[in-house]
Scaffold this active site. Sequence first.
Site, PDB file in Angstrom:
ATOM      1  N   TYR A 153       0.831  -1.301   0.191  1.00  0.00           N
ATOM      2  CA  TYR A 153      -0.137   0.007  -0.027  1.00  0.00           C
ATOM      3  C   TYR A 153       0.762   1.243   0.051  1.00  0.00           C
ATOM      4  CZ  TYR A 153      -2.828   3.751   1.614  1.00  0.00           C
ATOM      5  OH  TYR A 153      -3.744   4.895   1.991  1.00  0.00           O
TER       6      TYR A 153
ATOM      7  N   GLU B 158      -3.210   7.480  -4.174  1.00  0.00           N
ATOM      8  CA  GLU B 158      -3.091   6.234  -3.377  1.00  0.00           C
ATOM      9  C   GLU B 158      -3.048   5.092  -4.425  1.00  0.00           C
ATOM     10  OE1 GLU B 158      -5.788   4.965   0.276  1.00  0.00           O
ATOM     11  OE2 GLU B 158      -6.559   3.908  -1.622  1.00  0.00           O
TER      12      GLU B 158
END
Length: 382
Positions: free
Chosen positions: A101, A189
């Site tokens: 992530y 993101e």
Amino acid sequence: MDLMEYQGKQVFARYGIEISAGDVARTVDEAVAVAERVGYPVVVKAQVHVGGRGKAGGVKLAGDAEETRFHAGNILGLDIKGHVVSVLWVEHASDIAEEYYASFTLDRSAKQHLGMLSAQGGVEIESVAATDPDAIARVWVDPTVGLTVEQARAWVEAARLNPAATDGAVAVLLTLYRCYVDGDCDLAEINPLILTPDGQVKALDAKVSLDDSAAFRHPEWDAFAGTADLDERERLALEKHLQYVGLDGTVGIIANGAGLAMSTVDVVSQVGGSPANFLDIGGGANAAVMAAALEVIESDDKVRAIFINIFGGITRGEEVANGIVQALGRFTPRSPIVIRLDGTNAEEGRRILEPHLSDRLVSRPTMLEAARQAVAMAGTEG
Ligand code: GDP
Ligand code: MN
């Protein structure tokens, strides 16, 4: 403005972040055509403004045309958390060794950019934060300095990714930072950021939110406007260049300046009411702006009363008053209006309003009294 994955990937690609070859498809036939072009296996992915598509059945691998046809047919029209899928993204499938992530966003209280990186990717970062907060490595970046190579490397090491991913991850994060800053993103993101078995690091998903205030320097964003996930009120406000945020209550709010608009939302809540929106008309309080603001608020059927809260600074009271009077000459709002006018030339403004006051147009001298009045009116309007 929140982007869908394929749009986020367009932004990523522009700045040089590695993504898989793919394209948009709106029909089953188009999906197959894209799959044939990029080569099997492919991933067929629902394009909606919410995450968790994988779990909802909106992300499927397909090894040939028949499977592509099958999954595309199932995903088109699928309802994912209230969003019905009408667009697909089909890309060449990647082999995954590990899922990470990575993101950048603004930490307002630190006045710095915040980067988050975790070796536990592919799942929602909120659940990682809740169950294993130490699994997220954070870095704060001074915007006047930017993310340095040394800082990025230390950050990647702190996240304890597979050492095989270190160089690739450092490169992606430096590029993602540039994309986030130069691309005027509020959020950039990647989840998952993957390491492939042959050591490549690339973005499999993209969640990008753009800073609407920077739209003037990004003509390329025009392509995203048509698909933005706006409700009717927000669409109208955007068209009329108003700073508008829709809420769920019954008191419509018009204020000049973001600070005053926020305080107005607070005061309405404090006296037991529920704001229907946040609307900042900024310095322009002329009739056209006022009429536009009233019109946007009126398009919300939940609104039962409107509170116009103006503190004149550069904006002068008589201009605001004239704006309101002229706007009301153009159309009659459904809801009663409470006005609080203070600051520069407020008295003159109140004199202008005086002959127009009625039980549908009320003036109150203070913000608190006006808020109470608006909330009371919203309560009895039903
Ligand atoms: P989200 O569920 O909305 O976040 O959608 P993602 O784009 O993140 O996809 C969900 C999951 O599908 C990923 O975490 C991967 O595990 C899987 N996935 C997506 N793309 C690929 C791919 O190219 N190859 C493989 N093997 N899995 C993929
Ligand atoms: Mn994802």
